[in-house]
Design a protein around this motif. Structure first.
Motif, mmCIF file in Angstrom:
data_model
loop_
_atom_site.group_PDB
_atom_site.id
_atom_site.type_symbol
_atom_site.label_atom_id
_atom_site.label_comp_id
_atom_site.label_asym_id
_atom_site.label_seq_id
_atom_site.Cartn_x
_atom_site.Cartn_y
_atom_site.Cartn_z
ATOM 1 N N HIS A 95 -10.447 -10.265 15.267
ATOM 2 C CA HIS A 95 -8.925 -9.894 14.743
ATOM 3 C C HIS A 95 -8.900 -9.756 13.200
ATOM 4 O O HIS A 95 -8.256 -9.174 12.707
ATOM 5 C CB HIS A 95 -8.648 -10.996 15.762
ATOM 6 C CG HIS A 95 -6.776 -11.492 14.900
ATOM 7 N ND1 HIS A 95 -5.813 -10.216 15.804
ATOM 8 C CD2 HIS A 95 -5.681 -12.771 14.393
ATOM 9 C CE1 HIS A 95 -4.898 -10.870 15.466
ATOM 10 N NE2 HIS A 95 -5.117 -11.875 14.712
ATOM 11 N N VAL A 96 -9.123 -11.717 12.576
ATOM 12 C CA VAL A 96 -8.864 -11.171 11.111
ATOM 13 C C VAL A 96 -9.503 -9.975 10.522
ATOM 14 O O VAL A 96 -8.874 -9.342 9.151
ATOM 15 C CB VAL A 96 -9.887 -12.611 10.605
ATOM 16 C CG1 VAL A 96 -9.134 -12.373 9.326
ATOM 17 C CG2 VAL A 96 -9.109 -13.649 11.126
ATOM 18 N N ILE A 97 -10.480 -9.940 10.758
ATOM 19 C CA ILE A 97 -10.715 -8.382 10.627
ATOM 20 C C ILE A 97 -10.164 -7.060 10.165
ATOM 21 O O ILE A 97 -9.903 -6.356 10.047
ATOM 22 C CB ILE A 97 -12.724 -8.115 10.457
ATOM 23 C CG1 ILE A 97 -13.120 -9.328 9.891
ATOM 24 C CG2 ILE A 97 -12.786 -6.945 9.898
ATOM 25 C CD1 ILE A 97 -15.161 -9.545 10.175
ATOM 26 N N ARG A 98 -9.875 -6.600 11.297
ATOM 27 C CA ARG A 98 -8.668 -5.900 12.121
ATOM 28 C C ARG A 98 -7.293 -5.723 10.537
ATOM 29 O O ARG A 98 -7.377 -4.630 10.781
ATOM 30 C CB ARG A 98 -8.822 -5.549 13.644
ATOM 31 C CG ARG A 98 -9.902 -4.973 14.268
ATOM 32 C CD ARG A 98 -8.908 -5.009 15.472
ATOM 33 N NE ARG A 98 -9.236 -6.475 16.601
ATOM 34 C CZ ARG A 98 -8.996 -6.917 16.997
ATOM 35 N NH1 ARG A 98 -10.938 -7.129 17.002
ATOM 36 N NH2 ARG A 98 -8.553 -8.305 17.784
ATOM 37 N N CYS A 99 -6.985 -7.282 10.992
ATOM 38 C CA CYS A 99 -5.858 -7.155 10.601
ATOM 39 C C CYS A 99 -5.945 -6.964 8.320
ATOM 40 O O CYS A 99 -5.054 -6.523 8.152
ATOM 41 C CB CYS A 99 -5.214 -8.640 10.446
ATOM 42 S SG CYS A 99 -4.204 -9.270 12.358
ATOM 43 N N ALA A 100 -7.216 -7.199 8.361
ATOM 44 C CA ALA A 100 -7.449 -7.555 6.572
ATOM 45 C C ALA A 100 -7.523 -5.722 6.413
ATOM 46 O O ALA A 100 -6.807 -5.618 5.515
ATOM 47 C CB ALA A 100 -8.740 -7.817 6.183
ATOM 48 N N ALA A 101 -8.264 -4.724 7.282
ATOM 49 C CA ALA A 101 -8.538 -3.920 7.248
ATOM 50 C C ALA A 101 -7.065 -2.438 7.745
ATOM 51 O O ALA A 101 -6.361 -2.170 6.532
ATOM 52 C CB ALA A 101 -9.409 -3.196 8.641
ATOM 53 N N LYS A 102 -6.394 -3.270 8.251
ATOM 54 C CA LYS A 102 -5.370 -2.594 7.913
ATOM 55 C C LYS A 102 -4.100 -3.406 6.899
ATOM 56 O O LYS A 102 -2.910 -2.386 6.412
ATOM 57 C CB LYS A 102 -3.609 -3.376 9.474
ATOM 58 C CG LYS A 102 -2.614 -3.000 9.601
ATOM 59 C CD LYS A 102 -1.802 -3.273 11.146
ATOM 60 C CE LYS A 102 -0.726 -2.235 11.294
ATOM 61 N NZ LYS A 102 0.183 -2.852 12.741
ATOM 62 N N TYR A 103 -4.115 -4.046 6.490
ATOM 63 C CA TYR A 103 -2.914 -4.331 5.695
ATOM 64 C C TYR A 103 -3.441 -4.884 4.003
ATOM 65 O O TYR A 103 -2.276 -4.633 3.104
ATOM 66 C CB TYR A 103 -1.903 -6.055 5.969
ATOM 67 C CG TYR A 103 -1.405 -6.092 7.139
ATOM 68 C CD1 TYR A 103 -0.173 -6.228 6.888
ATOM 69 C CD2 TYR A 103 -1.784 -6.629 8.813
ATOM 70 C CE1 TYR A 103 0.927 -6.022 8.244
ATOM 71 C CE2 TYR A 103 -0.756 -6.497 9.208
ATOM 72 C CZ TYR A 103 -0.044 -6.392 9.672
ATOM 73 O OH TYR A 103 1.372 -6.062 10.893
ATOM 74 N N LEU A 104 -4.767 -5.078 4.283
ATOM 75 C CA LEU A 104 -4.982 -5.197 2.772
ATOM 76 C C LEU A 104 -6.041 -3.618 2.444
ATOM 77 O O LEU A 104 -5.728 -3.773 1.288
ATOM 78 C CB LEU A 104 -5.843 -6.501 2.489
ATOM 79 C CG LEU A 104 -5.424 -7.866 3.168
ATOM 80 C CD1 LEU A 104 -6.402 -8.777 2.601
ATOM 81 C CD2 LEU A 104 -4.352 -8.378 2.302
ATOM 82 N N ASP A 105 -6.778 -2.960 3.187
ATOM 83 C CA ASP A 105 -7.016 -1.567 2.598
ATOM 84 C C ASP A 105 -5.715 -0.916 2.452
ATOM 85 O O ASP A 105 -5.627 -0.144 3.438
ATOM 86 C CB ASP A 105 -7.627 -1.377 3.809
ATOM 87 C CG ASP A 105 -8.707 -0.327 3.404
ATOM 88 O OD1 ASP A 105 -9.018 -0.098 2.090
ATOM 89 O OD2 ASP A 105 -9.572 0.496 3.771
ATOM 90 N N THR A 106 -5.324 -0.757 1.352
ATOM 91 C CA THR A 106 -4.015 -0.080 0.731
ATOM 92 C C THR A 106 -4.510 0.908 0.862
ATOM 93 O O THR A 106 -3.390 2.250 1.191
ATOM 94 C CB THR A 106 -2.945 -0.762 -0.125
ATOM 95 O OG1 THR A 106 -4.206 -0.809 -1.493
ATOM 96 C CG2 THR A 106 -2.878 -1.911 0.093
ATOM 97 N N ASN A 107 -6.167 1.491 0.476
ATOM 98 C CA ASN A 107 -5.749 2.773 -0.127
ATOM 99 C C ASN A 107 -6.636 3.699 1.482
ATOM 100 O O ASN A 107 -6.875 5.117 1.992
ATOM 101 C CB ASN A 107 -6.879 3.530 -0.382
ATOM 102 C CG ASN A 107 -8.169 2.521 -1.153
ATOM 103 O OD1 ASN A 107 -8.373 2.113 0.286
ATOM 104 N ND2 ASN A 107 -8.688 2.705 -2.082
ATOM 105 N N GLN A 108 -7.173 2.573 2.652
ATOM 106 C CA GLN A 108 -7.107 2.358 4.020
ATOM 107 C C GLN A 108 -8.879 3.823 3.618
ATOM 108 O O GLN A 108 -9.135 4.252 4.878
ATOM 109 C CB GLN A 108 -6.062 3.549 4.558
ATOM 110 C CG GLN A 108 -5.231 3.277 5.010
ATOM 111 C CD GLN A 108 -4.824 2.106 6.047
ATOM 112 O OE1 GLN A 108 -5.519 2.138 7.145
ATOM 113 N NE2 GLN A 108 -4.532 0.183 5.509
ATOM 114 N N LEU A 167 -15.464 -15.094 6.495
ATOM 115 C CA LEU A 167 -14.756 -16.247 7.253
ATOM 116 C C LEU A 167 -15.289 -16.673 8.467
ATOM 117 O O LEU A 167 -15.165 -16.239 9.973
ATOM 118 C CB LEU A 167 -14.086 -15.113 7.810
ATOM 119 C CG LEU A 167 -12.694 -13.715 6.967
ATOM 120 C CD1 LEU A 167 -12.344 -12.403 7.019
ATOM 121 C CD2 LEU A 167 -11.588 -15.090 6.601
ATOM 122 N N ALA A 168 -16.543 -17.499 8.212
ATOM 123 C CA ALA A 168 -17.088 -18.706 9.351
ATOM 124 C C ALA A 168 -16.718 -18.860 10.251
ATOM 125 O O ALA A 168 -17.057 -19.892 11.037
ATOM 126 C CB ALA A 168 -18.048 -18.444 8.600
#
Length: 186
Positions: A95-108, A167-168
């Protein structure tokens, strides 16, 4: 024996830090709630601020639904309920990885670059800045999460390879989510 003592110390540190995180978040939440309540009040120069009168709600009468629409709605409900709900007290690593990809990976591009992490950390409200010590510096995150050392955390490859270091713990995932994307439902 030394490893057990280190693990116990880490658990105690995590526990104490978790209390600090919760207290800081409650302060921010209380501030936001009072600001929203103040915004809903109407004020005049000569009077005290008063809340606007509540509007009456209309009771909606459901329209007659065709059998085909009912089947479609049931199918949608089934697919929605099969998605596992996240425990807010301990968000899952995927879940946290999916959220990080959506919100932090600004250049996608499927990777979190060091500059994207720095930008996210710089955007954290000042009252929560001390909590960044819990998740670590950008360099510490890169060291724990960038398995191949190429300077970017690949959402698929690196995150699978670093499941024991990045994120362990539940505590780190919860702090990371609350700092960067508290409303994420991915």
């Amino acid at each position: 024996a030394a490893a057990a003592a280190a693990a116990a110390t880490t658990a105690e540190d995590d526990s104490a830090a978790e209390v600090k995180v919760q207290e800081a978040i409650e302060v921010v939440a209380d501030t936001t709630t009072s600001d929203e309540a103040d915004a809903a009040k109407e004020c005049t120069a000569d009077e005290d601020c008063i809340a606007p009168p509540a509007e009456e709600e209309e009771i909606a009468v459901p329209p007659v639904v065709e059998e085909e629409q009912v089947e479609e709605e049931q199918a949608e409900a089934t697919t929605t309920t099969t998605k596992e709900e996240e425990d807010p007290s301990c968000p899952s690593r995927p879940h946290v990885i999916r959220c990080a990809a959506k919100y932090l990976d600004t250049n996608q591009n499927g990777q979190l670059e060091k500059s994207e992490l720095e930008t996210a950390m710089n955007a954290v409200p000042w009252i929560l800045r001390s909590l960044l010590n819990i998740i670590g510096s950008v360099d510490a995150i890169m060291k724990k999460c960038d398995a191949d050392g190429d300077g970017a955390i690949d959402i698929d490859v690196d995150m699978k390879a670093t499941d024991k270091t990045c994120l362990a713990t539940c505590f780190k995932r919860k702090a990371f989510k609350r700092l960067f994307f508290p409303d994420c439902t991915e």
